[in-house]
Design an enzyme around this catalytic site. Sequence first.
Site, PDB file in Angstrom:
ATOM      1  N   LYS A  75       0.825  -1.042  -0.009  1.00 54.61           N
ATOM      2  CA  LYS A  75       0.048  -0.043  -0.077  1.00 54.61           C
ATOM      3  C   LYS A  75       0.962   1.207  -0.026  1.00 54.61           C
ATOM      4  O   LYS A  75       1.738   1.379   0.823  1.00 54.61           O
ATOM      5  CB  LYS A  75      -0.751   0.029   1.248  1.00 54.61           C
ATOM      6  CG  LYS A  75      -1.677   1.354   1.616  1.00 54.61           C
ATOM      7  CD  LYS A  75      -3.198   0.771   1.043  1.00 54.61           C
ATOM      8  CE  LYS A  75      -3.897   2.174   1.074  1.00 54.61           C
ATOM      9  NZ  LYS A  75      -3.544   2.951   0.049  1.00 54.61           N
ATOM     10  N   LYS A  99       5.955   2.022   8.187  1.00 52.85           N
ATOM     11  CA  LYS A  99       4.663   2.897   8.874  1.00 52.85           C
ATOM     12  C   LYS A  99       3.593   1.926   9.093  1.00 52.85           C
ATOM     13  O   LYS A  99       2.842   2.114  10.288  1.00 52.85           O
ATOM     14  CB  LYS A  99       4.295   3.856   7.820  1.00 52.85           C
ATOM     15  CG  LYS A  99       3.643   5.116   8.366  1.00 52.85           C
ATOM     16  CD  LYS A  99       3.381   6.190   7.041  1.00 52.85           C
ATOM     17  CE  LYS A  99       4.661   6.911   6.433  1.00 52.85           C
ATOM     18  NZ  LYS A  99       4.306   7.574   5.421  1.00 52.85           N
ATOM     19  N   LYS A 111       5.073   2.117  -3.051  1.00 52.62           N
ATOM     20  CA  LYS A 111       5.284   3.421  -3.505  1.00 52.62           C
ATOM     21  C   LYS A 111       5.361   3.310  -4.992  1.00 52.62           C
ATOM     22  O   LYS A 111       6.085   2.538  -5.802  1.00 52.62           O
ATOM     23  CB  LYS A 111       6.200   4.024  -2.851  1.00 52.62           C
ATOM     24  CG  LYS A 111       6.159   5.682  -2.724  1.00 52.62           C
ATOM     25  CD  LYS A 111       5.262   5.931  -1.509  1.00 52.62           C
ATOM     26  CE  LYS A 111       4.998   7.483  -1.669  1.00 52.62           C
ATOM     27  NZ  LYS A 111       4.230   7.801  -0.281  1.00 52.62           N
ATOM     28  N   THR A 195      -3.865  12.941   7.010  1.00 54.65           N
ATOM     29  CA  THR A 195      -2.514  13.105   7.472  1.00 54.65           C
ATOM     30  C   THR A 195      -2.330  14.210   8.402  1.00 54.65           C
ATOM     31  O   THR A 195      -1.407  14.045   9.190  1.00 54.65           O
ATOM     32  CB  THR A 195      -1.657  12.923   6.090  1.00 54.65           C
ATOM     33  OG1 THR A 195      -2.142  12.003   5.182  1.00 54.65           O
ATOM     34  CG2 THR A 195      -0.034  12.775   6.394  1.00 54.65           C
ATOM     35  N   ASN A 226      -1.473  19.466   0.752  1.00 53.89           N
ATOM     36  CA  ASN A 226      -2.438  18.712   1.518  1.00 53.89           C
ATOM     37  C   ASN A 226      -2.102  18.795   3.088  1.00 53.89           C
ATOM     38  O   ASN A 226      -2.640  18.755   4.132  1.00 53.89           O
ATOM     39  CB  ASN A 226      -2.536  17.417   0.904  1.00 53.89           C
ATOM     40  CG  ASN A 226      -3.374  16.670   1.748  1.00 53.89           C
ATOM     41  OD1 ASN A 226      -3.183  16.078   2.808  1.00 53.89           O
ATOM     42  ND2 ASN A 226      -4.706  16.827   1.317  1.00 53.89           N
ATOM     43  N   SER A 354      -6.706   5.486   4.919  1.00 53.20           N
ATOM     44  CA  SER A 354      -6.608   4.863   3.699  1.00 53.20           C
ATOM     45  C   SER A 354      -7.088   3.370   4.058  1.00 53.20           C
ATOM     46  O   SER A 354      -7.734   2.656   3.293  1.00 53.20           O
ATOM     47  CB  SER A 354      -5.433   4.828   3.008  1.00 53.20           C
ATOM     48  OG  SER A 354      -5.006   6.040   2.353  1.00 53.20           O
TER      49      SER A 354
END
Length: 442
Positions: A75, A99, A111, A195, A226, A354
């Site tokens: 992810k 993470k 990624k 985030t 963001n 997410s």
Amino acid sequence: MITRPGADEETPLASAQALLRQTVDRLGLPDPVYETLKQPMRVLEIAIPVRMDDGRVQVFTGWRAQHSDLLGPTKGGVRFHPMVDLEEVKALSLWMTLKAAVLGLPFGGGKGGVVVDPSRLSDRELEELSRGYIRALLPMVGPRFDIPAPDVNTSARVMGWMLDEYGRMKGFTEPGFITGKPLILGGSLGRLEATGRGVAVTTRAALERFEIPIADAAVAIQGFGNVGSQAARFLSRFGARVVAVNDLGGGIHNPHGIDIDALFAHRIETGSVAGFPGCAPIDNETLLTLPVEVVVPAALENQVTRRIAERMRCKVVAEAANGPTTARGDAALHARGIHVVPDILCNAGGVTVSYFEWVQNNTGDYWSESKVNHRLDHKLTTAFDQVFAMREERRVHMREAAYMVAVGRLADAMAARGWFDPWDLLASAKATPATPVATRRT
Ligand code: NAD
């Protein structure tokens, strides 16, 4: 412009690998734990042809790195940036694995990146590129395989195009294929803010532990995209005073505090925070070295180099960006007694929501915003407490502690998969390397 590390600084991948090595040794884990985690298990390089508005075909280079699926499907976000490269994508995928592990999420790390300056593309060209990226990746993505999400310069709109392209290729729609998508397509309430909200929640937890009152604490934020903008919003809601903010257009400073809601409106109107009324201009280096309680790097990697760190005067660095501190910068911060809320904990709010989005897509049960936020805060504060407990127990810094929690869990997964004898693993660690299974799902 992005700042790359100076000649005396290591690349993000080299720094992450060095800390991984240290962590594996510190936990007394066998060598294959490091050998497995130091690189992605799979990387795909792709070429994406796009017909430009002037009729030419331009071919863009991109990658997807799937770092580890030990804990679940891989992810992670997709970055569109002119300076992204394979090494950076690999480092970002490794951090995603750590993470997810530190948050106790059932995901591995992935990624993606495409070498492009999206500000030079028309909307149609950007859409073509986004769709082309997914077409090229089709054999190696999916809701139980690898799940993309937004990152630098990729928004919910881009996720919507990618979801549509995936559905067209498959012949059916599959909302759990991608996260950070528009609400109407199955996005989650609270994802946009997640985030930045997480940055504020973990920063508040750190201030509490370090006995620094959040009320009126001065904060400087690098980057107002963001993550930076939402971190600013939530930190001011928690009582902090945001005194300086910048973006690629310039920086602003007001020691009495900046009205963040008004700044949002100004940025929408002008495209930058620069020129916000009532503030003085400030350059990037001065902002990072202001005498404030908290500095929040929320732009890109390698901003807090040794040279900058040696001049910083804050009490806490809250790493909203991925990899904003170089290894030498990190050492300089510790030498100066500056606490760090490490990126793999500080900015994990995004991947956590997410995960919630993916759960909602897979079950068809959509949650209220307050349920999302409540669960997010709980997950982040639990993870923060676990990392802090590791810091105390092993007398290490927060980043080292976060790596120890994450790597311990990944080693547990290797043992549970039969890669090693778990009893040997525990005996060789001479201490509790991993968090007991019962505490993983919080
Ligand atoms: P974004 O593109 O929305 O914003 C980036 C901001 O940084 C922009 O305001 C840009 O102008 C500014 N900027 C870039 N270079 C700068 C510089 N040298 N000096 C000052 N400002 C600069 O990106 P984002 O989604 O907010 O991501 C920011 C960071 O957070 C990245 O490291 C990303 O990997 C990380 N991150 C993002 C998410 C997410 O959910 N979007 C999740 C976790 C981590």
